[in-house]
Design a protein around this motif. Structure first.
Motif, PDB file in Angstrom:
ATOM      1  N   VAL A   1      41.982  39.897  40.914  1.00  0.00           N
ATOM      2  CA  VAL A   1      41.512  38.801  40.570  1.00  0.00           C
ATOM      3  C   VAL A   1      41.788  39.350  38.563  1.00  0.00           C
ATOM      4  N   PHE A   2      43.061  38.414  37.952  1.00  0.00           N
ATOM      5  CA  PHE A   2      42.828  38.714  37.204  1.00  0.00           C
ATOM      6  C   PHE A   2      42.090  38.352  35.423  1.00  0.00           C
ATOM      7  N   LEU A   3      41.032  39.186  34.522  1.00  0.00           N
ATOM      8  CA  LEU A   3      40.302  38.456  33.864  1.00  0.00           C
ATOM      9  C   LEU A   3      41.240  38.863  32.574  1.00  0.00           C
ATOM     10  N   ASN A   4      42.828  39.811  32.540  1.00  0.00           N
ATOM     11  CA  ASN A   4      42.990  40.131  31.639  1.00  0.00           C
ATOM     12  C   ASN A   4      44.640  39.832  31.965  1.00  0.00           C
TER      13      ASN A   4
ATOM     14  N   MET B   1      46.493  37.044  47.324  1.00  0.00           N
ATOM     15  CA  MET B   1      46.538  35.489  46.926  1.00  0.00           C
ATOM     16  C   MET B   1      46.010  36.039  45.143  1.00  0.00           C
ATOM     17  N   VAL B   2      46.540  35.715  44.505  1.00  0.00           N
ATOM     18  CA  VAL B   2      46.594  35.718  42.934  1.00  0.00           C
ATOM     19  C   VAL B   2      45.448  34.599  41.993  1.00  0.00           C
ATOM     20  N   MET B   3      44.119  35.015  41.380  1.00  0.00           N
ATOM     21  CA  MET B   3      43.431  34.497  40.973  1.00  0.00           C
ATOM     22  C   MET B   3      43.354  34.768  39.233  1.00  0.00           C
ATOM     23  N   ASN B   4      43.874  34.659  37.891  1.00  0.00           N
ATOM     24  CA  ASN B   4      44.109  34.889  36.888  1.00  0.00           C
ATOM     25  C   ASN B   4      42.517  34.067  36.406  1.00  0.00           C
ATOM     26  N   MET B   5      42.365  34.106  36.176  1.00  0.00           N
ATOM     27  CA  MET B   5      40.684  34.015  35.944  1.00  0.00           C
ATOM     28  C   MET B   5      40.556  33.465  34.220  1.00  0.00           C
TER      29      MET B   5
ATOM     30  N   LYS C   1      42.409  32.323  32.879  1.00  0.00           N
ATOM     31  CA  LYS C   1      43.231  30.743  32.350  1.00  0.00           C
ATOM     32  C   LYS C   1      42.646  30.054  33.473  1.00  0.00           C
ATOM     33  N   ASP C   2      42.854  30.012  34.650  1.00  0.00           N
ATOM     34  CA  ASP C   2      42.108  29.492  35.583  1.00  0.00           C
ATOM     35  C   ASP C   2      40.779  29.400  35.964  1.00  0.00           C
ATOM     36  N   GLY C   3      40.409  30.112  36.294  1.00  0.00           N
ATOM     37  CA  GLY C   3      38.731  30.451  36.870  1.00  0.00           C
ATOM     38  C   GLY C   3      37.943  29.859  35.447  1.00  0.00           C
ATOM     39  N   TRP C   4      36.724  29.606  36.547  1.00  0.00           N
ATOM     40  CA  TRP C   4      35.618  28.908  35.500  1.00  0.00           C
ATOM     41  C   TRP C   4      34.607  30.449  34.318  1.00  0.00           C
TER      42      TRP C   4
END
Length: 321
Positions: A42-45, A66-70, A72-75
Motif C-alpha cells: 500500500v503506497f501513499l507516496n 497486490m499493489v495499491m497506490n492509495m 492515486k487510486d484509493g479513497w
C-alpha cells in the motif's frame, strides 16, 4: 515476526544479516513458503526500489502480490476517531485497513511525513492505526520517522564489503534543494547505533549546526559538526540530506561545502560511499564518486531484495505457528 517497523523488531543484527545473505546465495530456497499467500503493498507516496525489491522478494518466496497506490487510486482516508466525515475524506482507516487485512496475509505500508507538525509525524498515528485495524503482520515500506528495510539493507551491504571487523561508519549530511524528511537518517542512525552496541561498527554522525537528529535515534553515536574530522579513518560514508528536527522541517543556509567528492574521500580509509537513492548528482553527491570505484549505491540498491525477503520469510514463518 508480526511487524517490522524499527530495529527493535530484530533481536540479533548478525543473525538477520547472515540469514539475508543466505537468501541472496539461494533466492528460491523457500519458494513454497509463500504459496497461496498474498502480500499487499500500500503506497501513499512514490516508490521505485522499495516497490520493486519487495515485489521480487515476495515472488522469490512464492507469494502473490497486490499493489495499491492509495495516493492515486484509493479513497482519501480519515484517520481520526470521533469526527463527522463531511469533508474531503471518504473512507475511515478502520474499515480500509480491516478490508485490506481480509484480502492479504501480510501488508506493507509506505507513507511520508508532512514536515509541518512534528508531534503528529513522530506519533506515527497512521502506521499504528493501520497495524491495529488490519489484523495481519505489517512491514514498513517507509514511514514518517523510519525506513527500516533500507537500514537493514545498509547493514547487509556494510557486512558484505567491510575489510575490518569493526569498521568506522559515518552518516554525513549533504545539501539539497528542498526540505527532506529525517526518516532515512533516523533509521540508519538507529540501526548503526544498535550495531555499535553489538560490537559490529563504530558510528559517527556529521552534520552542520542546526541539523541535529532526535536523540532517540543517535544514542551512543559520536556526533560532530566537522565533516573532515568525521571522515578521518572512515571505512564507509553514508551520504544523506535531511531537514531540521528541532525547527521542524526547516532548511538552514550552510556556507561550508558538505558535498562528498574525491577530495573529501581522500581523508578516509579509502571508504566505500553509500546513498539510499534517488540521488541528485553533483548536489548531494559528486558524479566522480557515483561513477567511481568507491560507490556502493547500485550494490546497496540490489540488496534491498534480500532485506525484504528475510523480513517476509520471518513473517510467513510466524503465520505457521
Amino acid at each position: 515476526m508480526k511487524k517490522f517497523f524499527s530495529v527493535e523488531d530484530v533481536d540479533s543484527l548478525e543473525e538477520v544479516v547472515q540469514e539475508a545473505l543466505q537468501l541472496k546465495a539461494n533466492p528460491n530456497a523457500n519458494e513454497l513458503l509463500g504459496k497461496y499467500k498474498t502480500l499487499g503493498l500500500v503506497f501513499l507516496n512514490p516508490s521505485l526500489r522499495t516497490r520493486l525489491s519487495t515485489q521480487k522478494a515476495a515472488m522469490n518466496l512464492g507469494m502473490n502480490v497486490m499493489v495499491m497506490n492509495m495516493d492515486k487510486d484509493g479513497w482519501a482516508l480519515e484517520t481520526q476517531d470521533g469526527v463527522v466525515m463531511n469533508g474531503t475524506t471518504v473512507e475511515h482507516i478502520r474499515e480500509a485497513a480491516a478490508v485490506m487485512g481480509e484480502y492479504c496475509d501480510i501488508l506493507g505500508l509506505r507513507s511520508f511525513p508532512s514536515l509541518k507538525d512534528k508531534e503528529a509525524d513522530y506519533n506515527e498515528d497512521l502506521f499504528n492505526k493501520f497495524i491495529k485495524f488490519c489484523g495481519v503482520p505489517v512491514v514498513s515500506l517507509e514511514s514518517a520517522t523510519r525506513h527500516p528495510l533500507q537500514s537493514l539493507t545498509d547493514l547487509i551491504t556494510i557486512t558484505e564489503h567491510k575489510q575490518v571487523d569493526k569498521p568506522k561508519v559515518v552518516l554525513a549530511w549533504a545539501p539539497h534543494v528542498k526540505a527532506l524528511p529525517q526518516a532515512v537518517p533516523n533509521s540508519f542512525a538507529e540501526w548503526m547505533s544498535k550495531a555499535q552496541e553489538q560490537g559490529l561498527v563504530e558510528f559517527t554522525v556529521a552534520h552542520p549546526a542546526g541539523y541535529e537528529l532526535s536523540e532517540d535515534f543517535t544514542k551512543g553515536a559520536t556526533i560532530t559538526n566537522n565533516l573532515n574530522e568525521a571522515l578521518s579513518g572512515a571505512e564507509f560514508v553514508y551520504v544523506k540530506n535531511w531537514s531540521s528536527y528541532k525547527e521542524y522541517g526547516e532548511v538552514y543556509p550552510v556556507s561550508e561545502d558538505w558535498m562528498m567528492n574525491n577530495q573529501k574521500l581522500s581523508l578516509t580509509n579509502d571508504a566505500k560511499v553509500m546513498h539510499c537513492l534517488p540521488v541528485r548528482r553533483d548536489l548531494e553527491l559528486s558524479s566522480e564518486i557515483l561513477d567511481g570505484p568507491n560507490s556502493l549505491v547500485i550494490k546497496e540498491a540490489s540488496n534491498r531484495v534480500w532485506a525484504a525477503q528475510v523480513v517476509l520469510k520471518r513473517m510467513l514463518e510466524s503465520l505457521e505457528k
